[in-house]
Design an enzyme around this catalytic site. Structure first.
Site, PDB file in Angstrom:
ATOM      1  CB  SER A 128      -0.919   0.007   1.226  1.00  0.00           C
ATOM      2  OG  SER A 128      -0.142  -0.034   2.414  1.00  0.00           O
ATOM      3  NE  ARG A 129       0.494   5.040  -4.978  1.00  0.00           N
ATOM      4  CZ  ARG A 129       1.659   5.114  -5.622  1.00  0.00           C
ATOM      5  NH1 ARG A 129       2.736   5.516  -4.974  1.00  0.00           N
ATOM      6  NH2 ARG A 129       1.752   4.786  -6.896  1.00  0.00           N
ATOM      7  CB  THR A 133      -1.981   8.762   8.747  1.00  0.00           C
ATOM      8  OG1 THR A 133      -1.824   7.439   9.280  1.00  0.00           O
ATOM      9  CG2 THR A 133      -3.423   9.000   8.361  1.00  0.00           C
ATOM     10  CB  SER A 134       2.900   6.214   7.750  1.00  0.00           C
ATOM     11  OG  SER A 134       2.765   5.660   6.458  1.00  0.00           O
ATOM     12  CB  THR A 180       5.892  -1.156   1.117  1.00  0.00           C
ATOM     13  OG1 THR A 180       6.109  -1.523   2.483  1.00  0.00           O
ATOM     14  CG2 THR A 180       6.774  -2.017   0.238  1.00  0.00           C
ATOM     15  CG  ASP A 216      -6.024   1.379  18.355  1.00  0.00           C
ATOM     16  OD1 ASP A 216      -5.393   1.559  17.313  1.00  0.00           O
ATOM     17  OD2 ASP A 216      -5.807   1.996  19.413  1.00  0.00           O
ATOM     18  CB  SER A 222      -7.311  -4.599   6.582  1.00  0.00           C
ATOM     19  OG  SER A 222      -6.343  -3.910   5.819  1.00  0.00           O
ATOM     20  CE  LYS A 243      -1.448   0.553  12.731  1.00  0.00           C
ATOM     21  NZ  LYS A 243      -1.855   0.046  11.399  1.00  0.00           N
TER      22      LYS A 243
END
Length: 498
Positions: free
Chosen positions: A200-201, A204-205, A209, A262, A270, A294
């Site tokens: 994924s892109r 929020t980080s 990858t 959470d 997911s 997390k």
């Protein structure tokens, strides 16, 4: 059906389609459209659902409707085209969401109906947020997790492969840097296993990858291209959003992340829906645990491992969970290009390569190889280290990049600023979340060269004035924004005096 002419408004609403109408628009008035109404928009045979924003200025002419960038891309209309507009019919599946709010468990049919409507664009952000909140915390039992996973898999495409095992990895996130995938994939592929990695892109980080890999090679490949790369090289590192694998996931994550909910149930569905859709048979899940990661406790990590395994078993998927250290960033770079440079240093055996990144990648790769080849852990560890040290992994990585469209050099930021120690001592702790925020304020991941380079890991002795981390930005404004925030908060890199 009432019609209007459309204009491209060039307004970025991220992934949410938005339509704009004037408050004195005859159709807006006659149809009873109100702000936040959900509107069906038709152009030829294509249909989208958009959220209505009503404007009171002449930015739009009478008889016109404006479209946000997300709506414009999804509809595929041309400037001035005539489109039909209509009220969205009531969503029957939302009754299942309301039922879940009041404690009714989701079965396969309910989960399937909800996910199909989510993928069709029928749910507003508010409705998706309600669904996510209804499933948050520990509100989903095992059967509900299985039902949601199955619904998410069935809503998209699936990859299939000739031979087994098909191995894969995932990290639940929350740890800056930690770009192990770009090392694990070539190591595992060079060991003779098949590892089609769809990633994924960042949402929020400071980097996902796919963002990091994109600084080195193309990642937006179609299904046939992915299959060709994997058949030729044994592995790939591509953006999963381009191939419609578990498409509900990216839509739900877009709403879930800003809410900071959470939910083990959502996370399990997911992660595993993507792996099942990618054709995986064996999956390793890295679960970093730390006070600013997390997952905060080892107990929570082990509970998550148990749920991943149980849901995986329902689909014939072998899942191995690995609880790892999440107390500080992994590697030195935080941001797409800076993380890519760490990866290249490890692959090339450079003396300045981050040792923690190398060791974690070897640990994960060995676990995957042991699982996929059914060999003892010690033998797997020896094999992956030999593959990395011999240069075989570096050659495999180059071949994968070439197969995906060609390897390139990651960009370099034009502006930097070092945040320095104000007193002598030892680095006691690093706040992962604050460090990630500074990197994002500097422009990452949108600006690929932006981010942070961490000089001092936990335990390192520092002198007054020594750089703790350096901010990288592609503009002076972003650099100043990140610097001011970094100087305004305490304990990003905490140094104990001594």
């Amino acid at each position: 059906m009432p019609t209007l002419q459309v204009r491209r408004m060039h307004i970025d609403t991220y992934q949410e389609p938005v339509i704009y109408m004037r408050d004195d628009c005859h159709i807006c008035q006659s149809e009873g459209f109100e702000a936040k109404s959900r509107i069906e928009v038709w152009y030829r045979q294509r249909r989208i659902i958009a959220t209505l924003n009503v404007v009171g200025t002449p930015i739009i002419a009478p008889g016109e409707a404006g479209l946000s960038e997300a709506a414009w891309r999804a509809l595929g209309a041309c400037e001035g085209a005539t489109v039909g507009v209509a009220h969205l019919q009531p969503l029957h599946s939302f009754s299942h969401v309301r039922g879940k709010l009041y404690g009714t468990p989701l079965d396969d049919a309910m989960a399937g109906a909800i996910v199909r409507d989510v993928v069709a664009g029928n749910y507003s952000d508010i409705e998706m947020a309600t669904f996510l909140a209804a499933c948050a915390g520990d509100r989903m039992n095992l059967q509900e997790m299985i039902a949601l996973t199955r619904a998410m898999v069935d809503a998209g495409s699936r990859l299939s492969w000739k031979d087994a095992p098909i191995v894969d990895k995932h990290c639940v996130g929350g740890l800056p840097g930690n770009r192990t995938t770009l090392l694990v994939v070539p190591i595992v592929a060079a060991c003779g296993l098949t590892i089609p990695k769809t990633s994924s892109r960042a949402i929020t980080s400071p980097a996902g990858t796919a963002d990091t890999m994109e600084t080195l090679a193309p990642v937006k490949l179609g299904i046939e291209q992915i299959q060709r790369v994997v058949w030729d090289e044994g592995g790939c590192i591509v953006w999963g959003g381009a191939v419609n694998l578990s498409p509900a996931d990216d839509i739900l994550i877009r709403v879930e992340r800003p809410l900071d909910l959470d939910s083990d149930g959502q996370l399990v569905a997911s992660v595993l829906s993507k792996k099942i859709a990618a054709g995986s048979t064996h999956v390793l899940v890295d679960i970093p645990v730390g006070p600013t990661a997390k997952v905060r406790t080892s107990a929570a990590g082990e509970r998550l491992v148990s749920r991943l395994r149980s849901v995986g078993d329902a689909f014939g998927l072998t899942v191995c969970g690995l609880v790892t250290d999440g107390t500080q960033p992994i590697g030195r770079g935080i941001g797409p290009a800076l993380e890519a440079r760490d990866v290249l240093a490890v692959l090339n055996g450079a003396t300045e390569a981050p040792r923690d990144l190398r060791e974690r990648a070897l640990l994960l790769a060995a676990s995957i190889v042991a699982m996929g080849k059914l060999i003892p852990a010690a033998e797997a560890q020896e094999l992956v280290q030999r593959v990395l040290d011999s240069g075989a992994a570096w050659r495999k990585f180059q071949a994968i990049c070439a197969a995906q469209g060609g390897m390139r050099e990651p960009p370099v930021a034009g502006f930097t600023y070092a945040m320095r120690a104000t007193h002598r001592g030892r680095v006691d702790s690093i706040d992962n979340r604050k460090l990630a925020r500074i990197a994002k304020l500097a422009g990452a991941p949108k600006s690929a060269a932006a981010g942070i380079y961490l000089h001092c890991p936990v335990g390192r002795a520092v002198e007054v004035g020594e750089p703790l981390f350096t901010i990288h930005a592609e503009s002076r404004g972003e650099l100043e924004y990140a610097r001011l925030y970094g100087e305004s908060i305490a304990a990003v890199v905490a140094v104990t005096e001594g």
